[in-house]
Design an enzyme around this catalytic site. Structure first.
Site, short mmCIF file in Angstrom:
data_model
loop_
_atom_site.label_atom_id
_atom_site.label_comp_id
_atom_site.label_asym_id
_atom_site.label_seq_id
_atom_site.Cartn_x
_atom_site.Cartn_y
_atom_site.Cartn_z
N LYS A 1 2.87 7.47 -2.06
CA LYS A 1 1.58 7.64 -1.39
C LYS A 1 1.42 6.64 -0.26
O LYS A 1 1.02 6.99 0.86
CB LYS A 1 0.42 7.46 -2.39
CG LYS A 1 0.32 8.55 -3.42
CD LYS A 1 -0.93 8.39 -4.29
CE LYS A 1 -0.95 7.12 -5.07
NZ LYS A 1 0.18 7.03 -6.03
N CYS B 1 -14.54 3.13 -14.03
CA CYS B 1 -13.13 2.80 -13.94
C CYS B 1 -12.80 1.52 -14.70
O CYS B 1 -11.94 1.51 -15.56
CB CYS B 1 -12.84 2.70 -12.44
SG CYS B 1 -11.33 1.96 -11.90
N MET B 2 -13.49 0.44 -14.42
CA MET B 2 -13.10 -0.86 -14.95
C MET B 2 -14.15 -1.54 -15.80
O MET B 2 -13.90 -2.61 -16.34
CB MET B 2 -12.73 -1.82 -13.79
CG MET B 2 -11.57 -1.36 -12.94
SD MET B 2 -10.09 -0.96 -13.89
CE MET B 2 -9.68 -2.57 -14.56
N GLY C 1 -7.64 -0.03 -11.42
CA GLY C 1 -7.39 1.27 -10.81
C GLY C 1 -7.44 1.26 -9.30
O GLY C 1 -6.56 1.80 -8.64
N GLN C 2 -8.49 0.65 -8.76
CA GLN C 2 -8.75 0.78 -7.33
C GLN C 2 -8.36 -0.49 -6.57
O GLN C 2 -8.27 -1.56 -7.16
CB GLN C 2 -10.24 1.09 -7.10
CG GLN C 2 -10.65 2.43 -7.69
CD GLN C 2 -12.08 2.76 -7.36
OE1 GLN C 2 -12.35 3.27 -6.29
NE2 GLN C 2 -12.98 2.45 -8.26
N MET D 1 -6.86 3.21 -17.82
CA MET D 1 -7.99 4.08 -18.16
C MET D 1 -7.95 4.60 -19.57
O MET D 1 -8.99 4.97 -20.12
CB MET D 1 -8.05 5.25 -17.17
CG MET D 1 -8.24 4.79 -15.74
SD MET D 1 -9.74 3.84 -15.57
CE MET D 1 -9.18 2.49 -14.57
#
Lengths: 91, 751, 133
Positions: B76, B165-166, B371-372, B334
């Site tokens: 990606k 998410c977190m 995650g981000q 997750m």
């Protein structure tokens, strides 16, 4: 023929425009620069003074070029005209 | 096939000339090319890279070999240049008129936004408006919004998608250690004898972290990898032991592992005595004896019965993890966080490290994978959630509020003492007509919220003025907006990202924003001025805000006040704490000699300074089921997740040529046995129905799937996995249980 | 070792046949089948080119999911049978810079990487290491 790595020093900020003008300099292949005052290039040419002649020519023809400094010089005794493909075994 | 002498001479000549430039070779530019130091736009691994610019356009990226990723990028990241010129870039402001979104000038759009926010605040009070931001926003952008809303507008309704998410990881770290964020770093992977992966498909979700694990496994001595996941994924290719289990029963397995550690004398009793407290519920008033009695009930046999895993595998995992003299690093994402028992699951992983003392030494650490790209730096650390203030401070804490009011130079009492609404509550308020204006930045809740149709329906009723700052249009959120503000994308703006391992890095601007797009930072400063709060956001550029941010973290557990903009420009990422200029940063927190916040004369090697009692808490967390389990009417479990080709809701990756045709469509992955039972083959269309909603997907029979479990990825805007998911949340973290709900599966069309 | 082709619906078999057919003139690779977005290279190539696929899958790029399109681009006109050196350079800038000059001569440059590195497994056993440190 000789194979040489060179640093071309220019006035501050002049490297990009010098590079543009050197794109078609025979035997000279630009490799990169610092975007400011130095270019790295590879020179291939006939043995016997071609490298010195290049240095002289660049310094005199381009006001922005301060110097041409070889970092590496080697002699390849196999004679080949500039632009000819080096001998290679088939893959 | 030979490397001739001529080739050798040329290579040597070139290398020496390049070396003579005195620059790292990645930074080189032929005439007209520039390489700008930056960070990948995607996951929380935070790979450093250089953005190649030619003729004012991004034409390539190259991995930064001086950063933790050693020059590597996943597929990606490698294809990032294409997102910049995507055909659905949002290039001008849009305003809804007569039911349609039509182009407008910036002035008209911003005037409308300001007017509607002002009106809502005047008529219904500050809490009738809210901000929903993102773990993909730059730190300075998120900070600007946080300050504007909490100190200017005076509402604590500041939330962000890290809530989805977190939040459970945050809850786990805070309840266990008193402070958020991992204490270890990626380098611990290089020293791990055992790696425990729970609820993580790192091969697809954190590819370059996975690469580091693979390298360790391949070059280390007798390195063991344990993977706990109901599904067999590409991550399992690295596993020496893969344990599959019924979704939601991992609490029993983790407790059973602890049982084995205790029963077989693999605990570090000195560490327990010196550093641990024990608790249940919310009180840390239990003892080691209580804990031993608690895990005594979680025999491997009982856990096997509950989970469907094999008892002997649980024992093996525990023995590998606990073996004395060997280091152990756990990693999770997750699978543990997106659960109604997410905080508890996090606690149980920390427990394994705490009772064995496998923490704070190279190779031993519980490392939550983020995650981000900027959930840590911008939202968690920056305190941009409804119950937080910057850098470890809490809304509910009077002292913390007073500190922030002083630092922000606002009158005492400016910051409201009650928590704002957490994300799902915020959207419930929207549904109830209580939220009159919402500003959404860099996220796509119209696709990513659980039980998404419910919230889309609420938004479609148009009782809430919705502003969406986005780089792409249409997205499933911008299509519902009243105003769409074109935001600059990634290489078109500058700012800081903070990734998984407490590494803060500067993304330098490489190109001008496309069309009429503006950086979110500018947009927020503009909005602040129009709302009369220009004094709170007086900055001309993000670097100005960064100077202010440095003053806020000083003296806190995050203290990175030594991370000047210049230091960030020069470095390839810096790990906090970094409390003074020139300090090298901190690989391991809480460790004497590594963490500058631990006094040099501290008697023990570790100091858990996050809590007043200087201890970490081992929480007694029982196995309890998810909010919704499979039953007779809805006999399958349904889970969602990511795949390597795409990022989140796909707005960026689907614009990359190579990726549009690579697994973009969300399919229902089923085990072949389930396919046989239901008469379903790969390519058939199936309808997946839950108590909340339904969606139709093509089926793909996948040998690695778990019987009774169907998996759908989240990246497809046309086949939204969240039409089916459940919005039940963890009571502490308020994070929804995306990972587990109950569905039925029916064939609707043969391929 | 051959892999048995699973029983597939007719449409998917047509896909396999199409994939195995020679590329149309002027195109590097047939466009992906009727459902491009739901498939990936491996859908066809696991069975259409099993040796190549296995070589990739068993090598480091396979483990780390550096998928086909990273090197070969997408299908149709975007397909490149021999990857340009830029494809290697994105993740391996040091090695690429040490052996490859910056000015574009794509095919020749990538021929250099593949002089030593087997195309899909990508190991280079027994070769002297020409990469400057």
């Amino acid at each position: 023929m000789i194979v040489a790595g060179v640093i071309i020093e220019t006035a501050p900020g002049a490297a990009p425009r010098v590079a543009a003008r050197l794109l078609h300099e025979p035997g000279l292949e630009l490799l990169g620069g610092d975007g400011d005052r130095r270019l790295a290039a590879m020179f291939t040419g006939p043995a016997g003074g071609a490298l010195e002649a290049l240095a002289e020519r660049l310094v005199h023809a381009f006001p922005d070029v301060i110097g041409v400094f070889p970092t590496y010089v080697a002699e390849d005794p196999e004679e080949a005209a500039p632009g000819a493909k080096p001998a290679r075994d088939p893959p | 096939m030979s490397f001739t002498r001529r080739d050798f001479l040329k290579a040597s000549a070139a290398a020496s000339a390049l070396a003579g430039l005195g620059l790292p070779s990645d930074a080189l530019a032929a005439s007209g090319e520039r390489w700008v130091k930056s960070v990948c736009r995607y996951c929380g691994t935070g790979c450093g890279l250089y953005v190649g610019v030619r003729d004012g356009k991004v034409f390539a990226v190259k991995g930064d070999r001086d950063n933790h990723n050693r020059g590597l990028l996943c597929l990606k990241g490698f294809l990032l240049p294409q997102i910049m010129t995507a055909p659905d870039r949002c290039l001008r402001p849009l305003v809804r008129k007569g039911g349609k979104l039509v182009p407008a000038s910036w002035d008209e759009a911003m005037a409308l936004v300001a007017a509607r926010f002002k009106a809502a605040i005047a008529e219904h009070g500050p809490d009738s408006v809210g901000f929903y931001g993102s773990g993909q926003g730059l730190t300075e952008e998120t900070y600007a919004a946080n300050k504007l809303f909490k100190a200017g507008i005076r509402t604590n309704n500041v939330e962000g998608n890290p809530r989805l998410c977190m939040a459970s990881a945050v809850g786990g770290y805070v309840s266990t250690y008193g402070k958020d964020e991992p204490m270890g770093c990626y380098e611990d992977i290089d020293h791990a004898d055992v790696m425990l992966l729970v609820g993580s498909n790192a091969a697809e979700a954190h590819p370059i972290v996975f690469e580091r694990m693979a390298r360790r496994k391949q070059t280390g001595r007798d390195v063991k990898v344990i993977v706990l996941d109901p599904r067999v994924t590409p991550t399992s290719r690295l596993a020496d032991l893969h344990i599959s289990f019924t979704p939601g029963t991992d609490l029993a397995i983790l407790n059973a592992m602890a049982h084995v550690l205790v029963a077989e004398g693999l605990v570090d009793e000195e560490f327990v005595k010196a550093h641990l407290a024990f608790g249940e519920g919310k009180e840390s008033n239990k003892s080691w004896a209580d804990y031993v009695a608690f895990v005594a009930g979680y025999t491997p046999a009982r856990a096997a019965e509950i989970s469907g895993a094999r008892a002997e595998d649980i024992v093996t995992a525990a023995r590998w993890f606990g073996e004395k003299g060997r280091t152990a690093t756990s990693m999770w994402t997750m699978g543990l966080n997106q659960r109604t028992k997410g905080v508890w699951a996090n606690n149980l992983v920390h427990n394994l490290h705490l009772v064995t003392g496998k923490i704070g030494v190279p190779g031993s650490t519980p490392l939550s994978l983020t995650g981000q790209p900027n959930a840590c730096g911008g939202v968690r650390d920056g305190g941009a959630l409804s119950h937080l203030l910057p850098y470890g401070r809490l809304v509910a804490n009077e002292k913390h509020r007073a500190e922030m009011e002083k630092l922000w130079n606002v009158p005492p009492g400016t910051i409201r003492p009650e928590n704002g609404l957490a994300t799902m509550d915020l959207f419930k308020a929207l549904e109830d007509g209580k939220l009159h204006a919402l500003y959404v930045m860099t996220t796509n809740p119209g696709q990513s919220l659980p039980n998404v149709d419910r919230w889309r329906k609420a938004l479609e009723e148009r009782r809430t003025f919705l502003v969406v700052a986005e780089a792409f249009h249409p997205t499933r959120t911008s299509e519902l907006a009243d105003v769409v503000l074109p935001a600059a994308l990634w290489a078109e703006k500058e700012g800081v990202y903070g990734c998984t391992e407490r590494r803060y890095q500067l993304l330098e601007q490489a190109v001008k924003p496309a069309g009429a797009a503006r950086p979110d930072f500018d947009i927020l400063c503009d909005l602040a001025r129009r709302l009369g709060h220009g004094k709170l956001l007086p900055w001309r550029k993000p670097a100005d805000a960064w100077e202010e941010i440095l003053t806020l973290c000083k003296g806190t557990a995050y203290d990175f006040s030594g991370m000047s903009r210049a230091a960030l420009k020069e470095a390839h990422g810096l790990l906090w704490p970094l409390p003074s200029p020139g300090h090298p940063g901190t690989k391991r927190r809480y460790v004497k000699g590594e963490d500058p916040l631990v006094p040099a004369d501290h008697p023990q090697r570790v100091k858990f300074y996050g809590r007043p009692d200087q201890r970490a808490v081992v929480w007694l967390r029982p196995q309890q089921p998810p909010a919704e389990v499979a039953d007779a009417e809805y006999p399958f479990h349904y889970t969602t997740g990511r795949i390597i080709e795409h990022w989140h809701t796909g707005t960026m990756t689907r614009n990359c040529r190579e990726l549009r045709d690579a697994n973009y469509e969300a399919v229902a992955e089923l085990h072949p046995d389930d396919g046989a039972k239901l008469g379903i083959r790969t390519g058939d269309r199936v309808k997946i129905t839950s108590r909340r909603g339904a969606e139709t997907f093509r089926a793909r029979l996948t040998p690695g799937a778990r019987p009774g479990l169907v998996f759908v990825h989240m990246h497809d805007a046309e086949h939204m996995c969240n039409r089916v998911t459940i919005e039940a949340v963890d009571p502490v973290s308020k994070q929804p249980e995306f990972k587990i709900c109950a569905v039925k599966v029916e064939k609707v069309e043969t391929a | 070792m051959s892999r048995s082709i699973p029983a597939l619906p007719f449409l998917s078999i047509a896909l396999l046949v199409a994939a195995a057919a020679p590329a149309k003139p002027g195109r590097g690779h047939p466009d992906a089948g009727p459902n491009p977005a739901a498939d990936a290279c491996e859908t066809c190539h696991r069975d259409a080119t099993p040796d190549v696929f296995r070589e990739w899958e068993d090598g480091q790029h396979g483990l780390l999911l550096v998928k086909c399109f990273v090197c070969h681009g997408s299908t149709g006109r975007d397909f490149a049978k021999v990857p340009a050196a830029q494809r290697c350079q994105g993740c391996h800038p040091v090695q690429a810079a040490a052996t490859v000059p910056a000015k574009g001569r794509a095919a020749k440059e990538s021929a250099r990487c593949f002089d030593c590195h087997a195309p899909h497994g990508l190991a280079a056993p027994g070769k002297p290491n020409p990469h400057a440190k």
